[in-house]
Scaffold this active site. Structure first.
Site, mmCIF file in Angstrom:
data_model
loop_
_atom_site.group_PDB
_atom_site.id
_atom_site.type_symbol
_atom_site.label_atom_id
_atom_site.label_comp_id
_atom_site.label_asym_id
_atom_site.label_seq_id
_atom_site.Cartn_x
_atom_site.Cartn_y
_atom_site.Cartn_z
ATOM 1 N N GLY A 118 35.526 60.022 -27.443
ATOM 2 C CA GLY A 118 35.309 59.632 -28.832
ATOM 3 C C GLY A 118 34.576 58.316 -28.949
ATOM 4 N N ALA A 119 35.041 57.459 -29.869
ATOM 5 C CA ALA A 119 34.444 56.146 -30.072
ATOM 6 C C ALA A 119 35.544 55.204 -30.538
ATOM 7 C CB ALA A 119 33.309 56.206 -31.091
ATOM 8 N N MET A 120 35.359 53.904 -30.296
ATOM 9 C CA MET A 120 36.389 52.913 -30.620
ATOM 10 C C MET A 120 35.746 51.698 -31.265
ATOM 11 S SD MET A 120 39.463 51.919 -30.772
ATOM 12 C CE MET A 120 40.163 50.318 -31.150
ATOM 13 N N GLU A 121 36.391 51.218 -32.352
ATOM 14 C CA GLU A 121 35.793 50.248 -33.270
ATOM 15 C C GLU A 121 35.953 48.797 -32.869
ATOM 16 O OE1 GLU A 121 40.030 50.998 -35.063
ATOM 17 O OE2 GLU A 121 38.517 52.190 -34.042
ATOM 18 N N HIS B 20 31.601 55.417 -39.292
ATOM 19 C CA HIS B 20 33.072 55.329 -39.251
ATOM 20 C C HIS B 20 33.494 54.074 -38.484
ATOM 21 C CE1 HIS B 20 37.225 57.127 -38.659
ATOM 22 N NE2 HIS B 20 37.196 56.206 -37.702
ATOM 23 N N GLU B 21 32.975 53.917 -37.273
ATOM 24 C CA GLU B 21 33.377 52.758 -36.473
ATOM 25 C C GLU B 21 32.917 51.462 -37.131
ATOM 26 O OE1 GLU B 21 35.452 53.563 -34.355
ATOM 27 O OE2 GLU B 21 34.977 55.688 -34.222
ATOM 28 N N HIS C 169 35.240 50.142 -39.812
ATOM 29 C CA HIS C 169 36.399 49.446 -39.261
ATOM 30 C C HIS C 169 36.150 47.955 -39.059
ATOM 31 C CE1 HIS C 169 39.358 52.521 -38.564
ATOM 32 N NE2 HIS C 169 38.567 53.270 -37.824
ATOM 33 N N GLU D 30 42.430 54.590 -40.540
ATOM 34 C CA GLU D 30 41.533 55.657 -40.093
ATOM 35 C C GLU D 30 40.965 56.462 -41.263
ATOM 36 O OE1 GLU D 30 40.290 55.802 -37.304
ATOM 37 O OE2 GLU D 30 41.613 54.474 -36.213
#
Length: 811
Positions: A260-263, A294-295, A298, A317
């Site tokens: 996935g991806a992380m912010e 999305h990220e 955040h 989220e």
């Protein structure tokens, strides 16, 4: 002794006692090229409101030495180090080593099969920083972090803050990063390796994108799109929140074997699976835009303002998921993004919210382990849809005003849901207490049906509905199309709501037109056949999506057969004009044929989809997507031969065609080996394994299961593709043993952290060679599983139970 999960009570007590002044984290990565170890020295400076009191610091890595104010400490063996006799001002120093960088949580070492180069990433949500260094691993203890990283001289090191000081140290270099702003520990990051990087200036920001060197060509190909989207997103959020992103540097790092991806603040980590080896399709480009935005959302909602505890994880989220679609529609070329949200995430959320894991969006979270179990369809797509409804309910201008006030009031602090509700209530002048209780504290999905009685139209709720605003559209048949003749917004407060201004004699009345709320709908009984026959004639992507979602929900509820739903959605697929929505429809209709249809009906439904794919392939703009669809639905030698001819030198399509040919029993071994030899993708071995997974052959199934489920050789981002090829319809004879083996691995599914646990639990779950008795055995096994595994098991077992019911129904 196991690693303990932090409880809310413990976190509240610690937050009342401790104020963290700063973290100084010294990290040594020089052992990684030849070994597994990450060595850290964590120095935490903090004050205590009750001198003499005792608390603990989190550290689930191996502790080599620990002192508090110069006095030695002893770890308790449960991922904690007791801190007795606190002073008013304290300095904690902990030396730690994490050697499990292959399958453990928090930090991961990946070796590129193309060139043997090593890359390392960290990822800490919700509480995995403690697996790498000592910290107070809870979101409300925010503090500046100063990272110093020693790494091999050929590596680049990236972290949250920009402009590090770099010192040469022989075969290594030392990177000293400036202090971050006050951050929760889960929002910090270190990514390192011999990257290929691209940097550009845009609107006062210094933008960077990075990937492993073997993907340099792909990164260069996509750089303009990624950096344009980054500039557009930063500009949109700066205006919408009345707060520009406060740091010049904004990096995005595409890492191997990341899920996935992380912010992380200022330095987002992505799976490099998002760098598509083949030319991306419209839906893949849109997905990259949505994840990027999305990220980025955040940065404000999660980093600058952080939720105090994990009971507001949903808001963190859901807000980012809402905001990424809002900004994509408003600031980028992806103007049909809400239709993709409906057909991708929202239909999954409807299913989850009507099953055994349904829960209120906002719920008490006892400990962090429980928090990890609600990164789910209710938190993300339902939460995003509910926030869209909230913006509709108060009005977009007032929503923007409220959000700007919220960020101005709480920047660099922590908040609760009520802080956001208060800001929006003040801006809108509406009392939102009833809205909050109905939408956020009550589980389940509203359902609306239209009632026509002469010249009157009414909206009927199944039970007591939540307060909400939705639209009803009126459509009449004009030639070969349905044209909208009226659109009426209705505010619902009662079980029966008159709809005024809508022509009762219309051919079709579409409830929740424009998809403004989260509610399932049903046509009035006189219009059921019209909906199923004419959904593809509706004029917009979102109106077609609302009709398709209704049909899909009727299928999953047992109110429509797979044949009915398949014919309807295949007709919508054939008529769809929005390029990015084609793939979601292909996924839905192919899933209907493979997973929901009775075996006797499967060939006809599959053949109908294949026929549409062949027709769509004549359109140059849809050719790639259509051929991919045909690669999943080709029904025999003629389709496969035509697909091979169309694929030509397209390596990606050749792999897809080989998977289908393998599933149908073709001898593909030699061709797969030859294609692997010529494919330049560093991860092409996964494509070859996917081909092998599809074979109706016991030896192939045994090998793939071992590598996929037991040895976990497959990167987490590729597990779904390999597992989907492994579990194929019509192969029950070869698959039956693995349904039993799945039960056997359930106790091990939690290993590696939250994302691997969810991924393996969901995608290894058998959709074939099972029955109702098996589903009950899974539910029994779920009782003893960790929360994240348990919820995923229950959700997946409910979906498969519904599939089994649909397969048993004759058309």
């Amino acid at each position: 002794m196991g690693i303990r999960s932090l409880t809310r009570t413990e976190a509240e007590h610690r937050a009342a006692l401790v104020t963290v002044e700063r973290y100084d984290i010294d990290i040594d990565l020089t052992a990684l090229p030849d070994g597994p170890e990450v060595r850290c020295v964590s120095t935490v400076t903090f004050s205590c409101s009750e001198p003499g009191a005792e608390t603990f610091v989190d550290c689930a890595a191996e502790v080599r030495a620990a002192t508090l104010n110069g006095s030695p400490l002893t770890p308790s063996g449960d991922g904690r180090i007791p801190l007795p006799g606190l002073a008013a001002h304290n300095v904690l120093r902990v030396e730690s080593v994490q050697a499990d960088t292959a399958t453990g949580a928090g930090v991961h070492k990946a070796t590129d099969p193309a060139d043997g180069e090593v890359y390392v990433w960290t990822s800490f949500e919700p509480d995995e920083a403690r697996f790498v260094w000592a910290c107070f691993d809870q979101p409300d203890l925010k503090a500046p972090h100063a990272f110093t990283v020693t790494a091999p001289a050929a590596w680049t090191v990236l972290s949250n803050s920009g402009d590090p000081r770099i010192e040469e140290q022989g075969a290594a270099r030392r990177w000293s990063f400036p202090d971050t702003p006050p951050l929760s520990v889960y929002n910090t990051v270190v990514n390192a390796g011999p990257f290929h990087g691209i940097r550009r200036e845009a609107d006062g920001h210094d933008l960077g994108i990075y990937a492993r060197r073997s993907l340099a060509e792909v990164l260069e190909r996509d750089a303009d799109d990624i950096l344009t989207l980054t500039r557009q997103g930063l500009a949109f959020y700066a205006e919408a929140f009345a707060m520009p992103f406060p740091q010049r540097k904004y990096d995005q790092v595409f890492m191997p074997e990341f899920g996935g991806a992380m912010e992380n603040y200022g330095c987002v980590t992505w799976s490099d699976a998002f760098l598509r080896r083949a030319e991306p399709t419209p839906a893949e480009r849109e997905l990259l835009a949505v994840v990027l935005l999305h990220e980025m959302a955040h940065m404000w909602f999660g980093n600058i303002v952080t939720m105090r505890w994990w009971d507001d994880l949903w808001l963190n989220e859901a807000f980012a998921e809402f905001a990424c679609h809002w900004s994509a529609e408003g600031a980028t070329r992806y103007t049909d993004v809400w239709a993709s949200h409906l057909l991708g995430g929202k239909v999954r959320a409807y299913l989850s919210d009507q099953g055994p894991v349904s829960h209120p969006i906002h719920q008490p979270i006892h400990d962090v382990a429980q928090a990890a179990s609600i990164f789910d369809n209710i938190t993300y797509p339902k939460g995003a849809s509910v926030l869209l409804q909230l913006m509709t309910y108060v009005g977009e201008d007032r929503f923007r005003t409220g959000m700007a006030a919220y960020f101005a009031r709480h920047a660099w602090g922590t908040t609760t849901l009520q802080d956001l509700i208060d800001a929006l209530a003040e801006a809108s002048g509406r009392d939102l207490s009833g809205w909050r209780k109905a939408w956020l504290e009550t589980a389940g999905t509203d359902r609306f049906t239209l009632e026509r009685d002469g010249d009157t139209v009414a909206l009927l709720a199944d039970g007591s509905p939540r307060p909400q605003v939705l639209a009803v559209g009126a459509y009449d048949r004009v030639g070969d199309a349905l044209e909208r003749t009226a659109l009426v917004r209705v505010e619902v407060t009662e079980a029966r709501t008159p709809v005024t201004g809508i022509p009762a004699t219309s051919d079709l009345l579409l409830v929740n037109d424009d998809d403004l709320t989260f509610a399932t709908t049903r046509p009035d009984p006189t219009a059921r056949d019209t909906l199923f026959r004419s959904a593809g004639l509706l004029p917009t992507a979102i109106s077609r999506g609302v009709a398709a979602a209704t049909v899909w929900d009727m299928l999953t509820a047992g109110e429509a057969t797979a044949a009915e739903a398949g014919r309807c959605l295949t007709a919508v697929l054939a008529a769809e004009t929005s390029d990015a929505v084609i793939e979601p429809y292909l996924t839905l209709v192919t899933n209907i044929a493979e997973l929901w249809a009775p075996p006797a009906e499967r060939p006809a439904l599959t053949e109908a989809v294949a026929a549409v794919c062949r027709r769509l392939a004549a359109d140059p703009g849809r050719r790639q997507v259509a051929l991919r669809g045909l690669a999943r639905t080709a029904t025999g030698a003629e389709d496969l031969a035509w697909l091979r001819e169309q694929a030509g030198d397209d390596v990606d399509l050749r792999w897809r065609a080989l998977v289908r040919e393998a599933e149908l029993g073709g001898d593909v071994t030699a061709e797969s080996a030859a294609l692997l030899e010529r494919d330049t993708d560093p991860d092409a071995w996964i494509r070859a394994l996917t081909v092998r997974a599809a074979l109706p052959d016991p030896a192939a199934k045994a090998e793939v299961w071992q590598r996929l489920a037991v040895d976990r050789e497959v990167p987490v981002a590729a597990v779904s593709a390999v597992a989907a090829a492994f579990w194929r319809p019509g192969q029950d004879t070869w698959l039956a043993p693995y349904a039993e083996r799945y039960l056997a691995v359930i106790p091990d599914l939690q290993q590696g952290g939250m994302i691997p646990a969810m991924t393996y639990t969901s995608h290894l779950f058998p959709p074939y060679a099972v029955d109702a008795v098996y589903i009950e055995r899974v539910r029994q096994a779920a009782r003893d599983a960790s929360p994240v595994v348990r919820n995923t098991l229950l959700e997946r077992s409910d979906a498969v139970r519904r599939m089994l019911r649909a397969r048993a129904v004759n058309a």
